[in-house]
Scaffold this active site. Structure first.
Site, PDB file in Angstrom:
ATOM      1  N   SER A  61       0.816  -1.845   0.384  1.00  0.00           N
ATOM      2  CA  SER A  61       0.194  -0.245  -0.105  1.00  0.00           C
ATOM      3  C   SER A  61       0.673   1.228   0.002  1.00  0.00           C
ATOM      4  O   SER A  61       2.254   1.083   0.565  1.00  0.00           O
ATOM      5  CB  SER A  61      -0.660  -0.136   1.598  1.00  0.00           C
ATOM      6  OG  SER A  61      -1.260   1.427   1.380  1.00  0.00           O
ATOM      7  N   TYR A 117      -3.126  -1.135   9.508  1.00  0.00           N
ATOM      8  CA  TYR A 117      -2.346  -0.933   8.031  1.00  0.00           C
ATOM      9  C   TYR A 117      -1.631  -0.918   7.299  1.00  0.00           C
ATOM     10  O   TYR A 117      -0.979  -1.505   7.008  1.00  0.00           O
ATOM     11  CB  TYR A 117      -4.334  -0.151   7.159  1.00  0.00           C
ATOM     12  CG  TYR A 117      -4.109  -0.677   5.612  1.00  0.00           C
ATOM     13  CD1 TYR A 117      -5.020  -2.393   5.223  1.00  0.00           C
ATOM     14  CD2 TYR A 117      -3.487  -0.418   4.823  1.00  0.00           C
ATOM     15  CE1 TYR A 117      -4.830  -2.575   3.923  1.00  0.00           C
ATOM     16  CE2 TYR A 117      -3.842  -0.503   3.709  1.00  0.00           C
ATOM     17  CZ  TYR A 117      -4.001  -1.603   3.063  1.00  0.00           C
ATOM     18  OH  TYR A 117      -4.883  -1.790   1.522  1.00  0.00           O
TER      19      TYR A 117
HETATM   20  N1  LIG Z   1      -9.202  -1.018  -3.388  1.00  0.00           N
HETATM   21  C1  LIG Z   1      -7.243  -0.304  -3.086  1.00  0.00           C
HETATM   22  O1  LIG Z   1      -7.332   0.808  -3.612  1.00  0.00           O
HETATM   23  C2  LIG Z   1      -6.454  -0.464  -2.382  1.00  0.00           C
HETATM   24  C3  LIG Z   1      -5.239   0.401  -1.969  1.00  0.00           C
HETATM   25  C4  LIG Z   1      -4.127  -0.052  -1.001  1.00  0.00           C
HETATM   26  C5  LIG Z   1      -4.283  -1.886  -1.574  1.00  0.00           C
HETATM   27  N2  LIG Z   1      -5.170  -2.089  -1.350  1.00  0.00           N
HETATM   28  C6  LIG Z   1      -4.612  -3.547  -0.615  1.00  0.00           C
HETATM   29  O2  LIG Z   1      -4.557  -4.340  -2.119  1.00  0.00           O
HETATM   30  C7  LIG Z   1      -5.783  -5.898  -1.349  1.00  0.00           C
HETATM   31  C8  LIG Z   1      -6.655  -5.905  -2.193  1.00  0.00           C
HETATM   32  O3  LIG Z   1      -7.528  -5.221  -2.705  1.00  0.00           O
HETATM   33  P1  LIG Z   1      -9.553  -5.442  -2.881  1.00  0.00           P
HETATM   34  O4  LIG Z   1      -9.365  -3.790  -3.565  1.00  0.00           O
HETATM   35  O5  LIG Z   1      -9.615  -6.256  -3.785  1.00  0.00           O
HETATM   36  O6  LIG Z   1      -9.601  -4.862  -1.628  1.00  0.00           O
HETATM   37  P2  LIG Z   1     -10.842  -6.463  -1.192  1.00  0.00           P
HETATM   38  O7  LIG Z   1     -11.764  -5.092   0.103  1.00  0.00           O
HETATM   39  O8  LIG Z   1     -12.249  -6.510  -2.242  1.00  0.00           O
HETATM   40  O9  LIG Z   1     -11.085  -7.539  -1.165  1.00  0.00           O
HETATM   41  C9  LIG Z   1     -10.501  -8.858  -0.257  1.00  0.00           C
HETATM   42  C10 LIG Z   1     -10.853  -9.861   0.051  1.00  0.00           C
HETATM   43  O10 LIG Z   1     -10.099 -10.651   1.307  1.00  0.00           O
HETATM   44  C11 LIG Z   1     -11.304 -11.587   1.498  1.00  0.00           C
HETATM   45  N3  LIG Z   1     -11.033 -11.793   3.216  1.00  0.00           N
HETATM   46  C12 LIG Z   1     -10.748 -11.295   4.215  1.00  0.00           C
HETATM   47  N4  LIG Z   1     -10.089 -11.577   5.189  1.00  0.00           N
HETATM   48  C13 LIG Z   1     -10.342 -12.916   4.703  1.00  0.00           C
HETATM   49  C14 LIG Z   1      -9.444 -14.368   5.212  1.00  0.00           C
HETATM   50  N5  LIG Z   1      -9.430 -14.343   6.638  1.00  0.00           N
HETATM   51  N6  LIG Z   1      -9.363 -15.559   4.107  1.00  0.00           N
HETATM   52  C15 LIG Z   1      -9.387 -14.957   3.305  1.00  0.00           C
HETATM   53  N7  LIG Z   1      -9.921 -13.740   2.189  1.00  0.00           N
HETATM   54  C16 LIG Z   1     -10.568 -12.349   3.055  1.00  0.00           C
HETATM   55  C17 LIG Z   1     -13.004 -10.180   1.778  1.00  0.00           C
HETATM   56  O11 LIG Z   1     -13.858 -11.405   1.904  1.00  0.00           O
HETATM   57  C18 LIG Z   1     -12.463  -9.890   0.038  1.00  0.00           C
HETATM   58  O12 LIG Z   1     -13.182 -11.009  -0.743  1.00  0.00           O
HETATM   59  C19 LIG Z   1      -5.569  -6.103  -0.799  1.00  0.00           C
HETATM   60  O13 LIG Z   1      -4.452  -6.777   0.187  1.00  0.00           O
HETATM   61  C20 LIG Z   1      -5.798  -4.329  -0.142  1.00  0.00           C
HETATM   62  O14 LIG Z   1      -5.216  -3.873   1.025  1.00  0.00           O
HETATM   63  C21 LIG Z   1      -5.764  -2.486  -2.601  1.00  0.00           C
END
Ligand SMILES: NC(=O)c1ccc[n+]([C@@H]2O[C@H](COP(=O)([O-])OP(=O)(O)OC[C@H]3O[C@@H](n4cnc5c(N)ncnc54)[C@H](O)[C@@H]3O)[C@@H](O)[C@H]2O)c1
Length: 271
Positions: free
Chosen positions: A152, A165
């Site tokens: 991130s 986070y």
């Molecule tokens: N969307 C953004 O702007 C952004 C920015 C920086 C980093 N990220 C990171 O990128 C990655 C993907 O992001 P995203 O937007 O697809 O997130 P999202 O929230 O849409 O999806 C995360 C998924 O992880 C699943 N999850 C939660 N706990 C879990 C567990 N214990 N076991 C298995 N699955 C579990 C959730 O059910 C969800 O479907 C994440 O690590 C997020 O932190 C996202």
């Protein structure tokens, strides 16, 4: 001539595969001819995601599996090895934040809830380390395989209020470099571990923080835009190409890197 980006029939395991970015890239890679294993926490979400994936091709399967439950990770790993015989790529998409691990807008710095802080550290950090320690076992015998982690922007620059986070994602950067080094030294130059750093994409977790109901930006959303030279948030499909590159032969000499996809956010001082 060899297509450096060919991912046909590669077995790609994606955690958090019902999520926005990870789910999007999983389906994109399936469309490129890969075999994708969709993993997410709840059976219902996995079923919904798999129903969409089956419309793309038969090259997919899915399991409910927590990234923090070693028994369920081992069970899925055993099933994949029995049915498919290999794992070529692991994409560690599961992750996210929760309110208690963040200082609220009107809270004191010292109001941090340590229990929630620990949960966020676990989900993001252990939730990346545990699946890697499980699925990358296949790479040892194969002498090949790739991991892509999700970091991130908050890993390297302080993002106000967001502590747990950010700490976890900073550790993911470190883990990426450590695992890349260990795997290459022990199992050779076809085993690679890298990370993607998404800039600001509107997802379910941060929508209310960044965008108002009428579509205009919140104050925080506007601050992000001000520090982004592209002057916009990212579109989900703008991460696909970088992940495709990282897992393909086009990146054959690339390991231990943490790649920003951020419209210039990390390059710009804001001034
Ligand atoms: N969307 C953004 O702007 C952004 C920015 C920086 C980093 N990220 C990171 O990128 C990655 C993907 O992001 P995203 O937007 O697809 O997130 P999202 O929230 O849409 O999806 C995360 C998924 O992880 C699943 N999850 C939660 N706990 C879990 C567990 N214990 N076991 C298995 N699955 C579990 C959730 O059910 C969800 O479907 C994440 O690590 C997020 O932190 C996202």
């Amino acid at each position: 001539m060899k297509n450096l980006f060919d991912v046909t029939d590669k077995v790609i395991v994606v955690t958090g595969a019902a999520g926005v970015l990870a789910g999007g890239v999983a389906k994109y890679l399936q469309r490129q001819g890969a075999y994708v294993v969709y993993l997410d926490l709840f059976q219902e979400k996995v079923d919904e995601t798999l129903a969409e994936a089956k419309k793309i091709s038969d090259q997919c399967c899915g399991f409910a599996c927590s990234v923090l439950d070693q028994a369920s990770l081992d069970a899925v790993y055993g099933k994949i090895m029995a049915d498919l015989g290999r794992v070529d790529v692991l994409i560690n998409g599961a992750g996210g934040n929760m309110p208690g691990a963040t200082i609220g807008p009107n809270q004191d710095v010292f109001d941090l809830k340590i229990e929630d802080y620990s949960k966020v550290l676990d989900l993001n950090l252990k939730g990346t380390v545990m699946p890697t320690m499980t699925f990358a076992k296949a790479f040892k015998a194969q002498r090949s395989g790739c991991v892509v982690n999700f970091s991130s922007m908050s890993a390297t620059q302080a993002l106000t209020r967001v502590l747990g986070y950010s700490n976890a994602k900073a550790a993911i950067d470190n883990f990426t470099k450590w695992m890349a080094t260990e795997m290459a030294l022990k199992y050779g130059d076809k085993v690679r571990v890298n990370a993607l750093v998404p800039g600001f994409f509107i997802g379910n977790q941060n929508r209310a923080l960044l965008v108002k109901e009428d579509g205009s930006y919140t104050d925080r959303g506007q601050q992000v835009i001000n520090k982004t030279p592209f002057r916009r948030f990212g579109e989900q499909d703008e991460v696909y190409g970088t992940i495709h590159y990282l897992i393909s032969d086009a990146a054959a000499f690339v390991t231990g890197v943490v790649v920003p996809v951020d419209g210039g956010f990390s390059a710009f001082s804001g001034v």
